[in-house]
Design an enzyme around this catalytic site. Sequence first.
Site, PDB file in Angstrom:
ATOM      1  N   ASP A  31       0.844  -1.197   0.000  1.00 49.25           N
ATOM      2  CA  ASP A  31       0.000   0.000   0.000  1.00 49.25           C
ATOM      3  C   ASP A  31       0.877   1.244   0.000  1.00 49.25           C
ATOM      4  O   ASP A  31       1.660   1.470   0.927  1.00 49.25           O
ATOM      5  CB  ASP A  31      -0.897  -0.001   1.243  1.00 49.25           C
ATOM      6  CG  ASP A  31      -1.762   1.251   1.330  1.00 49.25           C
ATOM      7  OD1 ASP A  31      -2.690   1.386   0.514  1.00 49.25           O
ATOM      8  OD2 ASP A  31      -1.494   2.104   2.200  1.00 49.25           O
ATOM      9  N   TYR A  38       2.369   9.752   0.483  1.00 45.14           N
ATOM     10  CA  TYR A  38       3.394   9.099   1.302  1.00 45.14           C
ATOM     11  C   TYR A  38       4.808   9.340   0.767  1.00 45.14           C
ATOM     12  O   TYR A  38       5.779   9.115   1.483  1.00 45.14           O
ATOM     13  CB  TYR A  38       3.176   7.589   1.367  1.00 45.14           C
ATOM     14  CG  TYR A  38       1.838   7.136   1.891  1.00 45.14           C
ATOM     15  CD1 TYR A  38       0.991   7.992   2.598  1.00 45.14           C
ATOM     16  CD2 TYR A  38       1.402   5.827   1.694  1.00 45.14           C
ATOM     17  CE1 TYR A  38      -0.236   7.562   3.072  1.00 45.14           C
ATOM     18  CE2 TYR A  38       0.181   5.389   2.171  1.00 45.14           C
ATOM     19  CZ  TYR A  38      -0.637   6.255   2.845  1.00 45.14           C
ATOM     20  OH  TYR A  38      -1.850   5.826   3.310  1.00 45.14           O
ATOM     21  N   LYS A  98      -2.912   5.941  -4.348  1.00 42.52           N
ATOM     22  CA  LYS A  98      -4.047   6.823  -4.073  1.00 42.52           C
ATOM     23  C   LYS A  98      -3.885   8.177  -4.757  1.00 42.52           C
ATOM     24  O   LYS A  98      -2.761   8.632  -4.977  1.00 42.52           O
ATOM     25  CB  LYS A  98      -4.199   7.047  -2.557  1.00 42.52           C
ATOM     26  CG  LYS A  98      -4.267   5.752  -1.752  1.00 42.52           C
ATOM     27  CD  LYS A  98      -4.280   6.020  -0.265  1.00 42.52           C
ATOM     28  CE  LYS A  98      -4.090   4.733   0.505  1.00 42.52           C
ATOM     29  NZ  LYS A  98      -2.715   4.216   0.422  1.00 42.52           N
ATOM     30  N   HIS A 117      -8.006   9.329  -1.885  1.00 40.41           N
ATOM     31  CA  HIS A 117      -7.437   9.285  -0.536  1.00 40.41           C
ATOM     32  C   HIS A 117      -8.385   9.799   0.549  1.00 40.41           C
ATOM     33  O   HIS A 117      -8.437   9.246   1.647  1.00 40.41           O
ATOM     34  CB  HIS A 117      -6.131  10.094  -0.513  1.00 40.41           C
ATOM     35  CG  HIS A 117      -5.136   9.585   0.473  1.00 40.41           C
ATOM     36  ND1 HIS A 117      -3.792   9.545   0.226  1.00 40.41           N
ATOM     37  CD2 HIS A 117      -5.281   9.080   1.721  1.00 40.41           C
ATOM     38  CE1 HIS A 117      -3.155   9.053   1.265  1.00 40.41           C
ATOM     39  NE2 HIS A 117      -4.039   8.764   2.194  1.00 40.41           N
TER      40      HIS A 117
END
Length: 658
Positions: free
Chosen positions: A411, A416, A444, A477
Amino acid sequence: MIRASPSRGPFAVAACLGLALVLALAAFASVRSQPQIVASSLRATGTNVRSGLPARFANQNPIFTLRQGRAQTQVLLNKRKGQCGDFKSRSSVAAGIASVGSTVAEAPLETKTVKGMVALTERAKQNEKIGVQAVILDLDGVILDYEEASNSALNEVLQKYNKSGSVGVDWNLHSKIMGLRIHEMAEVVLGVNRLLDRVDPGRFVTRYYDAMGEKYSSLKLKPGALDMVHALKKAGFPIALATSSSKESLDRKMKGNYDEILGMFDEIITGDDAQVNFGKKSTEMFLLAAERMGADPKKVLVIDDSPMAVWSAKAAGMYVASCPDDRFTQDFTNGGPDFQVESLEDFASLDGISKIPLERTSSEDLPKAEFNDMPVTVGFGTDLIHTAQDGSLTCDDKILSAIEAGYRLIDTATKYESEPDTGRALQEAMKQGMKREDFYVVTKVWVNDMGYTSAIESVEKSLKRLQLDYVDLVLIHWPGPAPGKPEAQQFGWENKAKRTLTWRALEELVLQGKIKSIGVANWTIRHLKETLAVAEIPPTVNQVEMHPYYTRNRLLKYCTEHGIKLMGYSPFGRGRLNIINDPVMGAIGEKYGKSGAQVILKWMVQRGVVPLPRASSENRIKQNYDIFDFDLTDEEMETITNLNGDKRSCSIDCHSIP
């Protein structure tokens, strides 16, 4: 089709390409509106998306294709944008070569269109016929040719104030004021001409209407508009007229001249009836028209010429056809139309349109995902996984360690900043003998990238960073920016529209083969109902915070009923809630020789939820995956679930996002 033999060398190949282009030019020399010829290439997926070419070529079909082995080169037409009349009557454009390229293609292109329209999106091309319950038409630009008279009147009034030879109103400016209410239009025109400080907009409007006086009686219908409305009525389609004009302005334009055509509309929605944002048609205006006709929004066809109206109608989940005009510069980057109208007269045949009965989707009859291949296992979360300060273990080293420990679901997300590390780790794993299909990769679209074009661009960038041809799952997201965040100001009333436009973008990428499944993150039941109501492809996953102190029982039940699997981030409450040291976890863990963390992860997997623990040490990475050699009893599962206290570790409450 032209094939170049490998033995003939590069000069022979070039000669074949040159000959093919000459033949194409000759074949189209007799057409009155001579197109520009542009060559481009198909990607490996076989979809009609072309990198490196201007947007106007992105959804065109080739006039012919060159193949050399599995390499395929396409030659496209550069059609001029024009009015909603027949393209054949337009003046010619010079022919020339824009670019030539080739790549590997696996499948031929197939385009299905409505007669009189060019299908631009994969959504528009996917069916032999487009199922429509009702149709919404624009007034100025689709029914009525109002712009020429309006432009002339504006300039006549400006001449009374600007005697020094001012900017006036050219077609570039006119494209920016299309659809504005008259007082707002006056403010923009006066502002551009530096007259706003000394000319009263109300007085300007009065003079504008005086100048328009005689012009109203000479306004003409767009070519094919009357035939189209007659055909729609004869076929039994409910039709609505949606205009940002006020009722008073509508009467000036149509009453006495075109009462017959006004009488054929089942509903007339004006700027007085629905929210209008700075004069532009809002999503609410189109939804109101659909509601009054009793139609399901995603089964409504809208024909309009304003980019803002196209954006708003698309945000309502409707099929949208743009009716372009040569005189205007129209920018559809915020959400492109599904179709471009070539001829309203041809569209009046309704070839390619099928009428379906009026029926609105109830909240109890929302679609269910038919395809959901996400494995219920322990995933590896890459949020806040950084390279060690001493450089001993990089982020991609940690992802590789997770893969070696058995993790296959990774993921990541744009936010991130771990996509490049994930891509490097996956490439290294594949060099060591693993295959792409061994992994389930999730990424995302971040809040700032929500929207139609921006979401597509976000996924394209993610694919490059991940070094992949496709992603297994892409999530939106968040439903929107959290209240109080700086970016929340830019959304305002657009939250719902942004969600729908982003969903349409992800659906388009599924049809193009760049994404296998699509889903959401941090969606509440309210947000899910909204998305399911407009979805052509229902969401398969909802990623939310979940742990024994925040069990999300009601959300889990709703998602399960609709074929949506849950992924749970922060399974240990980010350490803030000290869940792993809860006495219940300790007692159950002691029985099985497992840690409190392993008990929590097993509880989630047995609920059908994919947990996404984060870990930095190799030992903890391995320990989190080592949960498949024991099972919790029903009593133990219930005991853990009963610890729920609706305690969040995340600072943002998704229920507060409008």
